[in-house]
Write a protein that holds these residues in place. Sequence first.
Motif, short mmCIF file in Angstrom:
data_model
loop_
_atom_site.label_atom_id
_atom_site.label_comp_id
_atom_site.label_asym_id
_atom_site.label_seq_id
_atom_site.Cartn_x
_atom_site.Cartn_y
_atom_site.Cartn_z
N GLY A 84 17.20 -2.68 -17.51
CA GLY A 84 17.73 -4.03 -17.62
C GLY A 84 19.14 -4.13 -17.12
N PHE A 85 19.94 -3.11 -17.40
CA PHE A 85 21.33 -3.10 -16.95
C PHE A 85 21.39 -3.10 -15.41
N LYS A 86 20.57 -2.26 -14.78
CA LYS A 86 20.60 -2.18 -13.32
C LYS A 86 20.07 -3.46 -12.69
N LEU A 87 19.01 -4.03 -13.25
CA LEU A 87 18.48 -5.29 -12.74
C LEU A 87 19.53 -6.39 -12.85
N GLY A 88 20.27 -6.40 -13.95
CA GLY A 88 21.32 -7.39 -14.15
C GLY A 88 22.45 -7.24 -13.15
N LYS A 89 22.72 -6.00 -12.72
CA LYS A 89 23.77 -5.77 -11.73
C LYS A 89 23.33 -6.20 -10.34
N PHE A 90 22.06 -5.96 -10.02
CA PHE A 90 21.56 -6.31 -8.70
C PHE A 90 21.28 -7.81 -8.58
N GLN A 91 20.87 -8.43 -9.67
CA GLN A 91 20.61 -9.87 -9.76
C GLN A 91 19.61 -10.38 -8.72
N ASN A 92 20.05 -10.71 -7.50
CA ASN A 92 19.15 -11.30 -6.51
C ASN A 92 18.66 -10.30 -5.46
N ILE A 93 19.13 -9.08 -5.55
CA ILE A 93 18.70 -8.06 -4.60
C ILE A 93 17.47 -7.34 -5.15
N PRO A 94 16.44 -7.14 -4.34
CA PRO A 94 15.24 -6.45 -4.84
C PRO A 94 15.54 -5.07 -5.41
N VAL A 95 14.81 -4.71 -6.44
CA VAL A 95 14.95 -3.40 -7.07
C VAL A 95 13.63 -2.66 -6.91
N PHE A 96 13.70 -1.34 -6.74
CA PHE A 96 12.53 -0.57 -6.38
C PHE A 96 12.27 0.53 -7.41
N SER A 131 17.09 -12.76 -10.78
CA SER A 131 16.07 -13.61 -10.18
C SER A 131 15.70 -12.98 -8.84
N THR A 132 14.71 -12.12 -8.86
CA THR A 132 14.37 -11.36 -7.66
C THR A 132 12.94 -10.84 -7.77
N ALA A 133 12.48 -10.23 -6.71
CA ALA A 133 11.20 -9.53 -6.72
C ALA A 133 11.47 -8.03 -6.84
N SER A 134 10.61 -7.34 -7.55
CA SER A 134 10.73 -5.89 -7.68
C SER A 134 9.48 -5.24 -7.11
N PHE A 135 9.64 -4.02 -6.64
CA PHE A 135 8.53 -3.33 -5.98
C PHE A 135 8.32 -1.96 -6.62
N THR A 136 7.06 -1.62 -6.84
CA THR A 136 6.74 -0.32 -7.44
C THR A 136 5.64 0.35 -6.62
N THR A 137 5.56 1.66 -6.72
CA THR A 137 4.42 2.39 -6.18
C THR A 137 3.84 3.27 -7.29
N ALA A 138 2.55 3.52 -7.20
CA ALA A 138 1.88 4.38 -8.18
C ALA A 138 0.53 4.78 -7.61
N ASN A 139 -0.04 5.82 -8.17
CA ASN A 139 -1.38 6.25 -7.78
C ASN A 139 -2.43 5.74 -8.75
N LYS A 140 -2.06 4.75 -9.55
CA LYS A 140 -3.01 4.11 -10.45
C LYS A 140 -2.69 2.63 -10.48
N SER A 141 -3.64 1.85 -10.96
CA SER A 141 -3.51 0.40 -10.91
C SER A 141 -2.59 -0.11 -12.01
N PHE A 142 -1.47 -0.66 -11.61
CA PHE A 142 -0.52 -1.29 -12.53
C PHE A 142 -1.21 -2.47 -13.22
N LYS A 143 -1.93 -3.25 -12.44
CA LYS A 143 -2.59 -4.44 -12.96
C LYS A 143 -3.63 -4.10 -14.03
N SER A 144 -4.42 -3.07 -13.80
CA SER A 144 -5.46 -2.70 -14.76
C SER A 144 -4.86 -2.26 -16.10
N ILE A 145 -3.72 -1.57 -16.04
CA ILE A 145 -3.05 -1.14 -17.26
C ILE A 145 -2.61 -2.36 -18.08
#
Length: 207
Positions: A35-47, A89-103
């Motif tokens: 949360g701290f890092k997201l708050g610092k980046f604000q509008n820049i995407p976080v990965f 207020s931004t979009a964030s991107f993740t990668t994984a070898n399993k379905s985030f949505k299914s979890i």
Amino acid sequence: KSGMGKSHILRFASSAWGDPTQSFVSRMASVSLRGFKLGKFQNIPVFFDEMTDVSDNDMDGLAYTLTGGKEKDKMHSSGGQRIETGNWSTASFTTANKSFKSIIARKAGDSDATIQRIMEYECNFEDYSKMPTVTRYIDYCTNLIETNYGLAGPEFVYQLQQHEDWKSTIHAQAVHWVEKHKFTNDERFLVTTSDVREHPCGKHLSF
């Protein structure tokens, strides 16, 4: 699958705004640190890279944290003063070898509010490990972003400020793209790999 280039894509995307090594959030980071890092980046995407070994509870909580746009309200231990928390207020991107949505679906059910927090794509990348010319080019590009980063994003913002008409044009294009390619609730934002659609860039992607 592992080793097919998902992390490389995230690094290239993050290099538009800054040092890729600084814009990634470790999968081992605590909820407060995220949360701290997201708050610092604000509008820049976080990965977030390689979330495969993160627990189901943590991934479910992360989805709500990312899309909530703010940290939980906090008070000092004495209870007498509220701690200033971050927001974004931004979009964030993740990668994984399993379905985030299914979890998330297993944890919270397939409600509209839950499903609409995540768009998930299955990346069926080609294996270039036996194509030395291609792998050398990939290695060259990957090494290049370690010293050549943080230019494209600021330049894009600068150009937007110089051309007021571009803002409405780009916004209209983005809205059109989302309307054309959005998923319905029934599709669960994750369709089977047999459902292959044409991507605007001319490549086929499996969702």
